[in-house]
Design an enzyme around this catalytic site. Structure first.
Site, PDB file in Angstrom:
ATOM      1  N   CYS A  22       0.833  -1.203   0.000  1.00  0.00           N
ATOM      2  CA  CYS A  22       0.000   0.000   0.000  1.00  0.00           C
ATOM      3  C   CYS A  22       0.875   1.264   0.000  1.00  0.00           C
ATOM      4  O   CYS A  22       1.484   1.572  -1.011  1.00  0.00           O
ATOM      5  CB  CYS A  22      -0.976  -0.036   1.172  1.00  0.00           C
ATOM      6  N   HIS A  39      -3.676  -5.521   1.151  1.00  0.00           N
ATOM      7  CA  HIS A  39      -2.981  -5.711   2.430  1.00  0.00           C
ATOM      8  C   HIS A  39      -2.920  -7.187   2.818  1.00  0.00           C
ATOM      9  O   HIS A  39      -3.816  -7.670   3.523  1.00  0.00           O
ATOM     10  CB  HIS A  39      -3.724  -4.947   3.534  1.00  0.00           C
ATOM     11  N   GLU A  41      -1.117  -8.524   5.033  1.00  0.00           N
ATOM     12  CA  GLU A  41      -0.957  -8.663   6.494  1.00  0.00           C
ATOM     13  C   GLU A  41      -2.293  -8.599   7.225  1.00  0.00           C
ATOM     14  O   GLU A  41      -2.386  -8.971   8.386  1.00  0.00           O
ATOM     15  CB  GLU A  41       0.023  -7.599   7.024  1.00  0.00           C
TER      16      GLU A  41
END
Lengths: 228, 80
Positions: free
Chosen positions: A86, A202, A204
């Site tokens: 990002c 994302h 994560e």
């Protein structure tokens, strides 16, 4: 595998990224404050998501001028792996490690939701645990994720197979399927030697089934298995 | 002290959704003779330089290295 995480003021995904790395590798990455001038010994450096320096001027532009990024550019030439998520992706384009630019979403809106992605190739260290052309779900949360590059370089990126992830149609589950207007529905790209990856989604935030899916974990697992 | 203004504009081929939104808003207000709207940035810099040439050279470097992104933007410099 030695992992370093560079933390800029305004980053907000550093803790999630650190936890994802811990979950998969068993140890936290080294946290490196942006004012440092030299990276510790690392096989992989991650630039986490967030809003470094408030996204002032252009997203990632000011972070890209930090001395630590200068050291990152130098060390990436020596072959360390780099992952930008990002805002990390925006910083990688601003510092020239990745081509193109992330401009304002075509809807002008900040978009925070899941997207369906196609993993374009599974022969890189970032994607070896995916099936070929696997479709996965991952969350996005950004205002400037609209991938832009001039026509000649877009063609080159496509020809060289440097598109890592693409937003794909998914029976109207997520609408519009391309959330930001990115050219050729590009959600992530590699550099020329496939050692640097930048992506807007994302991973994560997708490492656990109880918090909305675990497709992102495969990126961390791939890196861990390929590098260590 | 020399005052320098840097104008940053999106390159012709780069889509400008913000300009487009302004265009639509102006149309809705009754300004219906508009052919196009592009949004850019203006940056004012006060700097110490021995003359205009030196100031311009400095600001050119600033523009190329930070103020503008050459992939998507053009810039022009005006000295006072």
């Amino acid at each position: 595998m030695d992992v370093s995480l560079i933390i800029f003021p305004g980053a907000n995904c550093d803790k999630d990224t650190s936890l994802a790395i811990k979950k998969i590798t068993g140890k936290h990455p080294k946290h490196v404050w942006y004012k440092e001038t030299t990276l510790p010994k690392s096989d992989l450096v991650i630039l986490p998501g967030g809003f470094s320096h408030g996204d002032y001027l252009r997203s990632g532009a000011i972070a890209a001028k930090a001395p630590i990024v200068k050291d990152l550019v130098k060390k990436s030439a020596d072959g360390i792996y780099v992952l930008g998520i990002c805002n990390g992706f925006q910083i990688l384009t601003e510092c020239g490690l990745l081509q193109g630019s992330l401009i304002r979403n075509n809807s002008l809106k900040f978009v925070s939701r899941n997207v369906k992605l196609r993993v374009e190739r599974n022969d890189t260290i970032f994607t070896s645990n995916f099936k070929e052309k696997e479709d996965v779900d991952m969350p996005i949360a950004h205002h400037d994720g609209n991938f832009y590059i001039d026509d000649a370089n877009l063609e080159k990126i496509e020809q060289e197979g440097r598109v890592a992830f693409r937003y794909i149609e998914n029976n109207s589950k997520y609408n519009p399927y391309n959330p930001n207007g990115s050219l050729n529905d590009i959600a992530g790209v590699y550099n020329k030697n496939f050692k640097i990856l930048g992506l807007m989604p994302h991973p994560e935030r997708a490492v656990d089934k109880i918090t909305g899916g675990d497709h992102g974990a495969k990126i961390f697992e791939s890196m861990f298995q390929s590098i260590s | 002290m020399i005052k320098v203004t840097v104008y940053i504009t999106l390159k012709k081929d780069v889509l400008d959704p913000q300009g487009k939104a302004i265009h639509v808003a102006l149309n809705n207000m009754g300004f219906d003779k508009i052919n196009g709207v592009r949004q850019g940035k203006l940056i004012e810099i006060d700097l110490d330089a021995k003359d205009h040439d030196q100031a311009k050279e400095q600001v050119k470097k600033m523009s190329e290295q930070l103020l503008a992104n050459p992939i998507i933007e053009d810039y022009s410099i005006e000295l006072e």
